[in-house]
Design a protein around this motif. Structure first.
Motif, PDB file in Angstrom:
ATOM      1  N   GLY A 131       8.113 -45.213   2.121  1.00 23.66           N
ATOM      2  CA  GLY A 131       9.245 -45.354   1.226  1.00 23.66           C
ATOM      3  C   GLY A 131      10.144 -44.140   1.164  1.00 23.66           C
ATOM      4  N   HIS A 132       9.705 -43.025   1.753  1.00 24.09           N
ATOM      5  CA  HIS A 132      10.504 -41.805   1.780  1.00 24.09           C
ATOM      6  C   HIS A 132      10.841 -41.401   3.214  1.00 24.09           C
ATOM      7  N   ARG A 133       9.830 -41.381   4.073  1.00 25.37           N
ATOM      8  CA  ARG A 133      10.018 -40.974   5.470  1.00 25.37           C
ATOM      9  C   ARG A 133       9.750 -42.114   6.452  1.00 25.37           C
ATOM     10  N   ILE A 134       8.830 -43.025   6.084  1.00 24.14           N
ATOM     11  CA  ILE A 134       8.502 -44.158   6.944  1.00 24.14           C
ATOM     12  C   ILE A 134       8.534 -45.438   6.117  1.00 24.14           C
ATOM     13  N   SER A 135       8.583 -46.564   6.800  1.00 25.24           N
ATOM     14  CA  SER A 135       8.481 -47.854   6.121  1.00 25.24           C
ATOM     15  C   SER A 135       7.567 -48.758   6.932  1.00 25.24           C
ATOM     16  N   GLY A 136       6.898 -49.679   6.225  1.00 18.80           N
ATOM     17  CA  GLY A 136       6.020 -50.631   6.884  1.00 18.80           C
ATOM     18  C   GLY A 136       4.563 -50.479   6.526  1.00 18.80           C
TER      19      GLY A 136
END
Length: 254
Positions: A131-136
């Motif tokens: 939610g800040h640097r990556i998603s999934g």
């Protein structure tokens, strides 16, 4: 405003996978058809991929560290080689395994997992970055084929952090060179399994490495002996294994 939002129905109906679910949506719409002064949105029963991301957004952005920056840069470099916006969770584990083997002090506790070397405590890093640097990554589940992607600005932040970390950048390049030609879940699982067996188990020959890989769970059937030997070739040639410890120059072709 009256009844259901029509766009919600159109979007939901396109992805509903059963007649019963579609009929349930119709019944809900009929029930609210004559309701005045209220707008109702109906979402099909499925996991909301933005749920964890929204929760994370209420917290401070996690601190950037050399290990986190390395993870983000490895994801980007590997992704660019695939020309794909996503990278699987299995591939992330294998890239970080080799990053730690290269000498980066990540403090990840790798063990022999079903899909090769696996670090349980890597999930804490991924959950913090979600939610800040990556998603999934979502709820922290560890399905090996779960697709992860970088969020906007994450790579730039990681690169800026590593400007003063020459040793980490050198290790990133070394891992990047190693995995060239193995850019797939299958390839990285093969390469990491072979490295683990050759470096962590008592082997005295190339045949011992092959036997060790085949003794590692039911997924052994997917690897052919020729592929295992090729992985040993690459690991020896690129300096990740001591060739004298696992094979002769004739055996390994180096």
């Amino acid at each position: 405003m009256r009844g259901l939002c029509r766009n919600s129905r159109a979007a939901g109906a396109a992805s509903l996978n059963s007649r019963a679910a579609f009929r349930a949506l119709e019944l809900i719409e009929e029930a609210f058809h004559d309701v005045e002064g209220i707008r109702v949105f109906v979402f099909e029963p499925a996991e909301d991929p933005n749920a964890v991301r929204c929760n994370n957004d209420t917290r401070d952005v996690p601190k950037m560290t050399a290990g986190r920056a390395a993870l983000l840069c490895l994801m980007a470099r590997y992704r660019d080689g695939l020309l794909d916006p996503f990278i699987s969770l299995l591939e992330v584990h294998k890239l970080m395994y080799f990053m730690q083997v290269s000498g980066e002090p990540l403090r990840l506790s790798f063990t022999k997992g079903h899909y090769g070397p696996y670090a349980e405590n890597l999930r804490h890093v991924l959950k913090a970055l979600e939610g800040h640097r990556i998603s999934g990554y979502d709820d922290g589940g560890d399905q090996p084929d779960k697709p992860l992607s970088l969020m906007s600005g994450a790579l730039d932040d990681a690169r800026r952090f590593l400007e003063g970390e020459a040793a980490t950048r050198e290790r990133l390049d070394r891992v990047g060179r190693l995995v060239e030609g193995f850019e797939s879940s299958f390839g990285l699982e093969l390469l990491s399994r072979v490295h683990w067996v050759a470096s962590q188990q008592d082997v005295a020959s190339l045949d011992d490495v092959v036997k060790g890989v085949y003794a590692w769970g039911k997924r052994k059937e997917q690897f052919r002996e020729r592929q295992i030997r090729k992985a040993v070739d690459v690991l020896v040639y690129k300096g990740w294994l001591d060739g004298k410890a696992v094979c002769s120059a004739v055996q390994c072709g180096v």
